[in-house]
Enzyme design. Structure first.
Site, PDB file in Angstrom:
ATOM      1  N   CYS A   1       0.848  -1.205   0.000  1.00 20.19           N
ATOM      2  CA  CYS A   1       0.000   0.000   0.000  1.00 20.19           C
ATOM      3  C   CYS A   1       0.881   1.252   0.000  1.00 20.19           C
ATOM      4  O   CYS A   1       1.661   1.437  -0.925  1.00 20.19           O
ATOM      5  CB  CYS A   1      -0.995  -0.030   1.155  1.00 20.19           C
ATOM      6  SG  CYS A   1      -2.361   1.149   0.924  1.00 20.19           S
TER       7      CYS A   1
ATOM      8  N   HIS B   1      -3.711  -4.786  -0.347  1.00 19.42           N
ATOM      9  CA  HIS B   1      -3.307  -5.340   0.942  1.00 19.42           C
ATOM     10  C   HIS B   1      -3.382  -6.867   0.905  1.00 19.42           C
ATOM     11  O   HIS B   1      -4.457  -7.438   1.083  1.00 19.42           O
ATOM     12  CB  HIS B   1      -4.237  -4.830   2.052  1.00 19.42           C
ATOM     13  CG  HIS B   1      -4.036  -3.401   2.411  1.00 19.42           C
ATOM     14  ND1 HIS B   1      -3.101  -2.997   3.342  1.00 19.42           N
ATOM     15  CD2 HIS B   1      -4.653  -2.284   1.974  1.00 19.42           C
ATOM     16  CE1 HIS B   1      -3.148  -1.674   3.459  1.00 19.42           C
ATOM     17  NE2 HIS B   1      -4.081  -1.222   2.643  1.00 19.42           N
TER      18      HIS B   1
ATOM     19  N   GLU C   1      -2.397  -8.819   3.184  1.00 20.18           N
ATOM     20  CA  GLU C   1      -2.746  -9.263   4.535  1.00 20.18           C
ATOM     21  C   GLU C   1      -4.236  -9.148   4.817  1.00 20.18           C
ATOM     22  O   GLU C   1      -4.725  -9.681   5.814  1.00 20.18           O
ATOM     23  CB  GLU C   1      -1.933  -8.476   5.579  1.00 20.18           C
ATOM     24  CG  GLU C   1      -2.433  -7.089   5.906  1.00 20.18           C
ATOM     25  CD  GLU C   1      -2.076  -6.021   4.880  1.00 20.18           C
ATOM     26  OE1 GLU C   1      -2.268  -4.837   5.179  1.00 20.18           O
ATOM     27  OE2 GLU C   1      -1.604  -6.380   3.779  1.00 20.18           O
TER      28      GLU C   1
END
Length: 210
Positions: free
Chosen positions: A81, A191, A193
């Site tokens: 990001c 992202h 994650e």
């Protein structure tokens, strides 16, 4: 088992990145310690919020130097990001220009889509030869949340240096850089994650590159 440092420079998504890496089998340390960041098998540079604030935090822990030293030794770095955005030369937010790390030429600027921020799941267009997206279906979706991005890839082609692999995405008709693979330096605008099984697979691909 790969040892990964998540660089702590005041960004907000440290623990989610730590958990995602642990999920795929990495040993993870969240720290700003220079030696630990240099010695780790992989360095993950997270980032959320404003470009200028992230650069200020990165400069405070000499993060640009850490990234540069790792890359000089061919050691893997992954930006996520705003952690990807700060790898470019500059960012412009609300008319304010902030110098980035300068690993790639280019400007992070506001998206020109009808709806901003770009928030939610989106597909990407990965190039042939990608290792980052290896084993993932072209229709795989990743989670994005951002108002700014690199909308023009400015690194000129070279007959001497192997060109980076650039992945693109589109939001509201506006194309932007979604990921880059450049030797030991990889980065994603989305992202991983927060992208469930697809993000976990992508992080596994990164760990396999060590």
């Amino acid at each position: 088992m790969a040892r990964v440092v998540v660089l702590d420079y005041g960004s907000g998504n440290l623990r989610s990145a730590e958990r995602a890496l642990q999920r795929v089998g990495a040993t993870v340390e969240v720290t700003s310690d220079h030696r630990a960041a240099l010695d780790a098998d992989g360095l993950l540079v997270p980032g959320v919020g404003a470009y200028a604030a992230c650069m200020a935090g990165l400069n405070a822990v000499k993060g640009g130097r850490i990234i540069g030293e790792r890359l000089a030794g061919g050691r893997p770095v992954l930006g996520i990001c705003v952690g990807m955005q700060i790898l470019f030369e500059r960012g412009i937010e609300h008319g304010v220009l902030t110098e980035g790390c300068g690993e790639w030429p280019g400007t992070v600027e506001r998206l020109e889509a009808p709806i901003v921020p770009h928030m939610g799941w989106n597909t990407v267009k990965a190039p042939e030869g990608t290792k980052l997206f290896a084993g993932l279906d072209p229709d795989t979706r990743f989670y994005f949340v951002h108002s700014y991005a690199v909308r023009k890839w400015e690194l000129e082609a070279s007959d001497v240096i192997r060109p980076p692999l650039v992945t693109w995405a589109t939001h509201g008709g506006d194309d932007f850089v979604a990921a880059v693979e450049n030797g030991p330096l990889w980065a994603t605008q989305f992202h991983p994650e927060k992208s469930g099984d697809a993000g976990a697979h992508l992080l596994e691909n990164w760990l396999k590159s060590f």
